[in-house]
Design an enzyme around this catalytic site. Sequence first.
Site, PDB file in Angstrom:
ATOM      1  N   ASP A   1       0.828  -1.205   0.000  1.00  0.00           N
ATOM      2  CA  ASP A   1       0.000   0.000   0.000  1.00  0.00           C
ATOM      3  C   ASP A   1       0.860   1.251   0.000  1.00  0.00           C
ATOM      4  O   ASP A   1       0.413   2.316  -0.439  1.00  0.00           O
ATOM      5  CB  ASP A   1      -0.948  -0.005   1.201  1.00  0.00           C
TER       6      ASP A   1
HETATM    7  O1  MRU Z   1      -7.556  -3.008   3.087  1.00  0.00           O
HETATM    8  P1  MRU Z   1      -7.364  -3.457   1.657  1.00  0.00           P
HETATM    9  O2  MRU Z   1      -8.126  -4.681   1.314  1.00  0.00           O
HETATM   10  O3  MRU Z   1      -7.580  -2.324   0.692  1.00  0.00           O
HETATM   11  O4  MRU Z   1      -5.821  -3.834   1.597  1.00  0.00           O
HETATM   12  C1  MRU Z   1      -5.279  -4.281   0.382  1.00  0.00           C
HETATM   13  C2  MRU Z   1      -3.845  -4.644   0.499  1.00  0.00           C
HETATM   14  O5  MRU Z   1      -3.224  -4.499   1.523  1.00  0.00           O
HETATM   15  C3  MRU Z   1      -3.170  -5.099  -0.746  1.00  0.00           C
HETATM   16  O6  MRU Z   1      -2.203  -6.066  -0.459  1.00  0.00           O
HETATM   17  C4  MRU Z   1      -2.506  -3.877  -1.393  1.00  0.00           C
HETATM   18  O7  MRU Z   1      -3.432  -2.839  -1.549  1.00  0.00           O
HETATM   19  C5  MRU Z   1      -1.909  -4.210  -2.694  1.00  0.00           C
HETATM   20  S1  MRU Z   1      -3.205  -4.534  -3.858  1.00  0.00           S
HETATM   21  C6  MRU Z   1      -2.635  -4.646  -5.358  1.00  0.00           C
END
Ligand code: MRU
Length: 381
Positions: free
Chosen positions: A253
């Site tokens: 992220d």
């Molecule tokens: O809370 P989320 O479901 O949005 O978290 C998503 C993640 O942590 C993913 O691993 C990250 O965004 C990479 S997605 C290509």
Amino acid sequence: MPKTLPEMMTSLRITAGGDVEIIDQLLLPHTVKWDKVETPEQAFDAIKMMKIRGAPAIASLAALSVRSHLSSSAAPSFASTTSVQEHVAPILDYLQSSRPTAVNLGEAMDRIRGVLSASASSPAELVEKVKDTCFAVHAEDMERNREMGRLGAEWLWKKRGDGKKGLKVITVCNTGSLATSGYGTAIGVITALYEADHLDTAYYAQTTPYHQGSRLTSLELTTLRVPACMICDTMLGSLMQHQDIDGVIVGADRIVKNGDTANKIGTYQAAVLAARHKVPFVVVAPVTTVDLSLATGAEIHIEQRPPVEATLVRGKNLETGELSVVRITPEGVGADDNEWNQVYNPSFDVTPAELISAVVTEKGVAERAEGATSIDVASVC
Ligand code: MRU
């Protein structure tokens, strides 16, 4: 034999009539329901409620909602380029505030801000430029994911493929076509390994409390017919003790300057275990996930999610087939007035660069040198 893939699911689509629609991911894997997202407010709510999630996917939806808004009758008729700027800037701030940790959203909004402040000969031209940029945020995601998939798969195969028929890899969370505009990041690498016939098994963690693994990654891998095996988050260590795992592959992220990486809660423990078992730990993310403005992971703002997301689960009633939400803790755990039994629910954790073997972006692979505690991520931006 190289494999061909069935059609992938997708987190969002633009219909022939130009409408933006998203799959309501809260209802997956049991129900596929497409919801129209017509306004920035609807996009904000969908992102906040996690009807759509995954760093690249939320950036795409936010950008497309600005485009839809500017194409709709709700947009004012602009008398000057300044009035366009004054109208759009607060919408970008508002959308950016929907989720704080994933930097792709902020990066997309910054990109649109950059276009807003560039010169244009008329308000109409500026609006068109903004709309084109919004569309590009979404459209560019797919191609770069394929490139990351190829680069990551080649890197890991070179490192671990010698004498093997296929690799055994682990992933956490959901990073596939539901988390992006298509193909995925970490799942993109796994898919590329599969397409090249270099995959034995993709193990994926359930990823509680939100179950992105058991609800979404399971659905994606089933749809693609990739050989897979679900594990509970508590089984990562056991799996690494008992199987010859070739790599842990995760998305991100936010990756900061020294390589420290924020990703879904549970990623850090997977990295600690990977280091203990000498398994390569690979982070896969587009350049838009890299934030060179932060020096270390200590500066990353970690989103806290509401306690109910850990005390309740949504599932399908086996008798009636209905979807329902059930409580899995005693009544009152995590309630506002219950000081003696709270819930700790950070949405992400930070994996220090010293536990990461390599960062893969669409521009290349940055490896951590033996014994180093940081990774030169700027070299792949
Ligand atoms: O809370 P989320 O479901 O949005 O978290 C998503 C993640 O942590 C993913 O691993 C990250 O965004 C990479 S997605 C290509």
